[in-house]
Design a protein around this motif. Structure first.
Motif, PDB file in Angstrom:
ATOM      1  N   TYR A   1      60.525  43.586  42.481  1.00 44.91           N
ATOM      2  CA  TYR A   1      60.210  42.160  42.524  1.00 44.91           C
ATOM      3  C   TYR A   1      58.914  41.911  43.302  1.00 44.91           C
ATOM      4  O   TYR A   1      58.051  41.143  42.878  1.00 44.91           O
ATOM      5  N   ALA A   2      58.768  42.560  44.440  1.00 44.86           N
ATOM      6  CA  ALA A   2      57.572  42.364  45.266  1.00 44.86           C
ATOM      7  C   ALA A   2      56.325  42.860  44.549  1.00 44.86           C
ATOM      8  O   ALA A   2      55.280  42.191  44.587  1.00 44.86           O
ATOM      9  N   ALA A   3      56.416  43.997  43.891  1.00 34.61           N
ATOM     10  CA  ALA A   3      55.252  44.532  43.174  1.00 34.61           C
ATOM     11  C   ALA A   3      54.849  43.630  42.025  1.00 34.61           C
ATOM     12  O   ALA A   3      53.654  43.366  41.812  1.00 34.61           O
ATOM     13  N   SER A   4      55.823  43.127  41.291  1.00 35.82           N
ATOM     14  CA  SER A   4      55.476  42.247  40.174  1.00 35.82           C
ATOM     15  C   SER A   4      54.902  40.927  40.670  1.00 35.82           C
ATOM     16  O   SER A   4      53.947  40.396  40.083  1.00 35.82           O
ATOM     17  N   LEU A   5      55.439  40.396  41.757  1.00 33.95           N
ATOM     18  CA  LEU A   5      54.885  39.161  42.318  1.00 33.95           C
ATOM     19  C   LEU A   5      53.459  39.376  42.818  1.00 33.95           C
ATOM     20  O   LEU A   5      52.590  38.515  42.636  1.00 33.95           O
ATOM     21  N   LEU A   6      53.208  40.519  43.425  1.00 34.54           N
ATOM     22  CA  LEU A   6      51.869  40.823  43.920  1.00 34.54           C
ATOM     23  C   LEU A   6      50.871  40.917  42.774  1.00 34.54           C
ATOM     24  O   LEU A   6      49.764  40.369  42.857  1.00 34.54           O
ATOM     25  N   VAL A   7      51.254  41.569  41.697  1.00 33.23           N
ATOM     26  CA  VAL A   7      50.359  41.686  40.541  1.00 33.23           C
ATOM     27  C   VAL A   7      50.067  40.307  39.941  1.00 33.23           C
ATOM     28  O   VAL A   7      48.918  39.994  39.606  1.00 33.23           O
ATOM     29  N   ILE A   8      51.073  39.478  39.833  1.00 29.32           N
ATOM     30  CA  ILE A   8      50.882  38.137  39.276  1.00 29.32           C
ATOM     31  C   ILE A   8      49.994  37.297  40.173  1.00 29.32           C
ATOM     32  O   ILE A   8      49.098  36.587  39.704  1.00 29.32           O
ATOM     33  N   VAL A   9      50.200  37.361  41.490  1.00 32.01           N
ATOM     34  CA  VAL A   9      49.376  36.580  42.422  1.00 32.01           C
ATOM     35  C   VAL A   9      47.918  37.045  42.376  1.00 32.01           C
ATOM     36  O   VAL A   9      47.000  36.219  42.358  1.00 32.01           O
ATOM     37  N   ILE A  10      47.690  38.341  42.324  1.00 36.86           N
ATOM     38  CA  ILE A  10      46.316  38.852  42.245  1.00 36.86           C
ATOM     39  C   ILE A  10      45.646  38.392  40.957  1.00 36.86           C
ATOM     40  O   ILE A  10      44.485  37.955  40.969  1.00 36.86           O
ATOM     41  N   ALA A  11      46.365  38.444  39.845  1.00 36.63           N
ATOM     42  CA  ALA A  11      45.801  37.988  38.573  1.00 36.63           C
ATOM     43  C   ALA A  11      45.478  36.501  38.613  1.00 36.63           C
ATOM     44  O   ALA A  11      44.424  36.069  38.117  1.00 36.63           O
ATOM     45  N   CYS A  12      46.350  35.713  39.222  1.00 35.41           N
ATOM     46  CA  CYS A  12      46.106  34.265  39.307  1.00 35.41           C
ATOM     47  C   CYS A  12      44.938  33.947  40.229  1.00 35.41           C
ATOM     48  O   CYS A  12      44.147  33.045  39.948  1.00 35.41           O
ATOM     49  N   VAL A  13      44.823  34.670  41.337  1.00 30.96           N
ATOM     50  CA  VAL A  13      43.701  34.446  42.251  1.00 30.96           C
ATOM     51  C   VAL A  13      42.378  34.781  41.569  1.00 30.96           C
ATOM     52  O   VAL A  13      41.401  34.026  41.666  1.00 30.96           O
ATOM     53  N   LEU A  14      42.336  35.884  40.862  1.00 34.06           N
ATOM     54  CA  LEU A  14      41.112  36.244  40.137  1.00 34.06           C
ATOM     55  C   LEU A  14      40.803  35.242  39.033  1.00 34.06           C
ATOM     56  O   LEU A  14      39.642  34.865  38.840  1.00 34.06           O
ATOM     57  N   ALA A  15      41.824  34.803  38.313  1.00 34.86           N
ATOM     58  CA  ALA A  15      41.612  33.847  37.232  1.00 34.86           C
ATOM     59  C   ALA A  15      41.111  32.504  37.750  1.00 34.86           C
ATOM     60  O   ALA A  15      40.368  31.806  37.057  1.00 34.86           O
ATOM     61  N   ALA A  16      41.498  32.136  38.951  1.00 35.53           N
ATOM     62  CA  ALA A  16      41.065  30.857  39.513  1.00 35.53           C
ATOM     63  C   ALA A  16      39.744  30.959  40.244  1.00 35.53           C
ATOM     64  O   ALA A  16      38.947  30.012  40.266  1.00 35.53           O
ATOM     65  N   SER A  17      39.467  32.105  40.872  1.00 31.83           N
ATOM     66  CA  SER A  17      38.281  32.198  41.716  1.00 31.83           C
ATOM     67  C   SER A  17      37.011  32.529  40.944  1.00 31.83           C
ATOM     68  O   SER A  17      35.926  32.113  41.350  1.00 31.83           O
ATOM     69  N   VAL A  18      37.117  33.245  39.833  1.00 26.35           N
ATOM     70  CA  VAL A  18      35.909  33.599  39.074  1.00 26.35           C
ATOM     71  C   VAL A  18      35.194  32.348  38.555  1.00 26.35           C
ATOM     72  O   VAL A  18      33.989  32.192  38.788  1.00 26.35           O
TER      73      VAL A  18
END
Length: 79
Positions: free
Chosen positions: A45-62
């Motif tokens: 659960y923690a690994a999947s949440l981390l991957v999703i959060v990283i993807a969302c941060v990159l998608a929003a910050s670029v």
């Protein structure tokens, strides 16, 4: 960030739905298959949440970084 609220709601809903589905699968499948699979693995659960959060941060910050580099005066002058 404006995208933090929808991401947070999605993460909470996703974890809740995944836990609910895991309960349903364990109760219906039970020990029929003979294999014991941990459906409530906190590391998964923690690994999947981390991957999703990283993807969302990159998608929003670029796009935000690209928009921050634009000179507002030059943009207004062109309009």
């Amino acid at each position: 960030m404006q995208s933090a609220r929808p991401v947070g709601f999605g993460l909470v809903a996703g974890v809740g739905l995944a836990a609910g589905l895991a309960i349903v699968l364990v109760s219906t499948l039970g020990s029929e298959s003979g294999n014991t699979v941990r459906v409530f693995d906190p590391m998964a659960y923690a690994a999947s949440l981390l991957v999703i959060v990283i993807a969302c941060v990159l998608a929003a910050s670029v796009p935000a970084l690209r928009a921050a580099r634009v000179d507002p005066i030059a943009t207004l002058r062109n309009d």
